[in-house]
Scaffold this motif. Structure first.
Motif, mmCIF file in Angstrom:
data_model
loop_
_atom_site.group_PDB
_atom_site.id
_atom_site.type_symbol
_atom_site.label_atom_id
_atom_site.label_comp_id
_atom_site.label_asym_id
_atom_site.label_seq_id
_atom_site.Cartn_x
_atom_site.Cartn_y
_atom_site.Cartn_z
ATOM 1 N N SER A 1 0.830 -1.208 0.000
ATOM 2 C CA SER A 1 0.000 0.000 0.000
ATOM 3 C C SER A 1 0.864 1.258 0.000
ATOM 4 O O SER A 1 0.351 2.371 -0.134
ATOM 5 C CB SER A 1 -0.912 0.018 1.234
ATOM 6 O OG SER A 1 -0.150 0.204 2.418
ATOM 7 N N GLU B 1 3.412 3.494 -1.829
ATOM 8 C CA GLU B 1 3.845 3.749 -3.206
ATOM 9 C C GLU B 1 5.369 3.685 -3.357
ATOM 10 O O GLU B 1 5.881 3.133 -4.329
ATOM 11 C CB GLU B 1 3.331 5.114 -3.665
ATOM 12 C CG GLU B 1 3.674 5.447 -5.117
ATOM 13 C CD GLU B 1 3.132 6.801 -5.543
ATOM 14 O OE1 GLU B 1 3.239 7.133 -6.742
ATOM 15 O OE2 GLU B 1 2.603 7.532 -4.673
ATOM 16 N N ASN B 2 6.086 4.231 -2.392
ATOM 17 C CA ASN B 2 7.543 4.262 -2.497
ATOM 18 C C ASN B 2 8.201 2.928 -2.154
ATOM 19 O O ASN B 2 9.407 2.789 -2.291
ATOM 20 C CB ASN B 2 8.126 5.374 -1.624
ATOM 21 C CG ASN B 2 8.076 6.719 -2.327
ATOM 22 O OD1 ASN B 2 8.458 6.836 -3.487
ATOM 23 N ND2 ASN B 2 7.572 7.726 -1.635
ATOM 24 N N VAL C 1 6.648 0.056 -3.577
ATOM 25 C CA VAL C 1 6.384 -0.583 -4.867
ATOM 26 C C VAL C 1 7.283 -0.009 -5.968
ATOM 27 O O VAL C 1 7.859 -0.765 -6.770
ATOM 28 C CB VAL C 1 4.902 -0.411 -5.255
ATOM 29 C CG1 VAL C 1 4.643 -0.990 -6.645
ATOM 30 C CG2 VAL C 1 4.003 -1.094 -4.227
ATOM 31 N N LYS C 2 7.462 1.314 -6.000
ATOM 32 C CA LYS C 2 8.285 1.936 -7.040
ATOM 33 C C LYS C 2 9.772 1.632 -6.862
ATOM 34 O O LYS C 2 10.544 1.697 -7.820
ATOM 35 C CB LYS C 2 8.053 3.447 -7.043
ATOM 36 C CG LYS C 2 6.707 3.854 -7.625
ATOM 37 C CD LYS C 2 6.620 5.376 -7.733
ATOM 38 C CE LYS C 2 5.359 5.810 -8.437
ATOM 39 N NZ LYS C 2 5.264 7.296 -8.566
ATOM 40 N N ARG D 1 14.058 3.782 -0.950
ATOM 41 C CA ARG D 1 12.918 2.935 -0.571
ATOM 42 C C ARG D 1 12.959 2.553 0.910
ATOM 43 O O ARG D 1 11.947 2.581 1.610
ATOM 44 C CB ARG D 1 12.917 1.647 -1.403
ATOM 45 C CG ARG D 1 11.775 0.675 -1.037
ATOM 46 C CD ARG D 1 12.111 -0.771 -1.367
ATOM 47 N NE ARG D 1 13.156 -1.284 -0.486
ATOM 48 C CZ ARG D 1 14.367 -1.652 -0.896
ATOM 49 N NH1 ARG D 1 14.703 -1.578 -2.162
ATOM 50 N NH2 ARG D 1 15.257 -2.083 -0.016
ATOM 51 N N HIS E 1 11.504 5.148 3.289
ATOM 52 C CA HIS E 1 10.041 5.215 3.302
ATOM 53 C C HIS E 1 9.433 3.996 3.986
ATOM 54 O O HIS E 1 8.461 4.117 4.745
ATOM 55 C CB HIS E 1 9.513 5.337 1.878
ATOM 56 C CG HIS E 1 9.956 6.579 1.177
ATOM 57 N ND1 HIS E 1 9.443 7.822 1.457
ATOM 58 C CD2 HIS E 1 10.908 6.772 0.209
ATOM 59 C CE1 HIS E 1 10.032 8.739 0.701
ATOM 60 N NE2 HIS E 1 10.919 8.124 -0.071
ATOM 61 N N PRO F 1 10.247 -2.037 -10.209
ATOM 62 C CA PRO F 1 9.063 -2.176 -9.349
ATOM 63 C C PRO F 1 9.038 -3.510 -8.610
ATOM 64 O O PRO F 1 9.430 -4.552 -9.153
ATOM 65 C CB PRO F 1 7.897 -2.055 -10.336
ATOM 66 C CG PRO F 1 8.447 -1.226 -11.461
ATOM 67 C CD PRO F 1 9.887 -1.657 -11.588
#
Length: 271
Positions: free
Chosen positions: A91, A93-94, A96-97, A102, A105, A193
């Protein structure tokens, strides 16, 4: 736990410092993963503070299921029952990206939940297992710990990874010789990703490598190629069991499986 080794004077001093750093607080909550660092931290904290220690374990896709189960059992043998919280990292975003920061986050996301859970249970102080060696590596997540006021007594006591392993042996902890572990997302190159399927494949492959009794290993995922890193002394075990490993990974969509002849290298996906 059975104490089965002696300590050097220098390490004895560090253990005293660790106990004093923990004793500063009346009660503490510990981010507990069942790894080498957090297990020693939990053991010493329970020795110092007794029942005033709340281990919190995060269950999420970034942690292998086998590690989660082992952590629960390990905490019980030390004399503490972990409080488990679920973290939906997909959930975020940082996560998954998968940008270069990363880990910052993700740590902020997870430790915010740990902090909220600890406070809801009457614990204001959060400890984690960061050690002195972590300061030498690329660890963007450490910034998040500082922002949230998480205290790292192993680091503050000057303990290196080797010190922690020696103290773990001193306390008779099974994690003394446990291979270093890290979030499964670290097996995927930056800016690629992260998907549930990718983490499932990595977990399955590393569970198989673990079953071979390898001393240290990683399964890096590069698109549809899996690259195995392990100590050169374990190459034979990989080759002898390659057919089962290939079948396991190909069933999960991996087309090519390679063995890195350079061996295991911590931090290969950093940056």
């Amino acid at each position: 736990m059975k104490i089965n080794t002696t300590l050097s004077p220098g390490l004895s001093e560090k253990l005293v410092a660790l106990k004093e750093n923990i004793k500063r607080f009346a009660k503490v909550s510990i981010a507990f993963s069942g790894g080498v660092d957090s297990t020693l931290l939990l053991q010493v904290a329970v020795d110092v503070l007794g029942e005033n220690v709340l281990p919190i374990t995060v269950n999420g896709a970034m942690l292998p299921g086998s590690e989660f189960a082992e952590a629960q059992e390990l905490a019980k043998t030390i004399g503490a029952v972990p409080l488990v919280i679920d973290a939906d990292v997909f959930s975020l975003e940082n996560f998954v990206k998968n940008p270069a920061d990363r880990c910052y986050h993700c740590k902020k996301f997870i430790f915010t939940q740990i902090k909220d859970t600890a406070r809801a249970n009457g614990y204001e102080v959060i400890l984690d297992g960061s050690n002195l060696d972590d300061m030498k590596d690329y660890r963007p997540g450490i910034k998040a710990l500082g922002e949230l006021g998480v205290f790292s007594p192993l680091k503050e006591s000057g303990l290196t990874k080797q010190d922690i392993r020696e103290l773990s042996a001193y306390y008779g902890l099974p994690t003394a010789t446990k291979p270093a572990m890290a979030c499964l997302a670290t097996r995927i190159p930056t800016n690629t990703p992260i998907t549930p399927a990718a983490l499932t494949a990595i977990e399955a492959g590393e569970d198989f490598l673990k079953s071979l009794g390898l001393s240290q290993y990683r399964l890096r995922l590069l698109g549809e190629t899996a690259k195995i890193e392990c100590e050169p002394g374990d190459f034979t075990a990989i080759i002898e069991n390659r057919l089962t490993l290939i079948a396991t990974l190909k069933n999960l969509g991996i087309k090519t499986i390679t063995l890195d002849l350079a061996g295991y290298n911590c931090g290969n996906m950093n940056g």
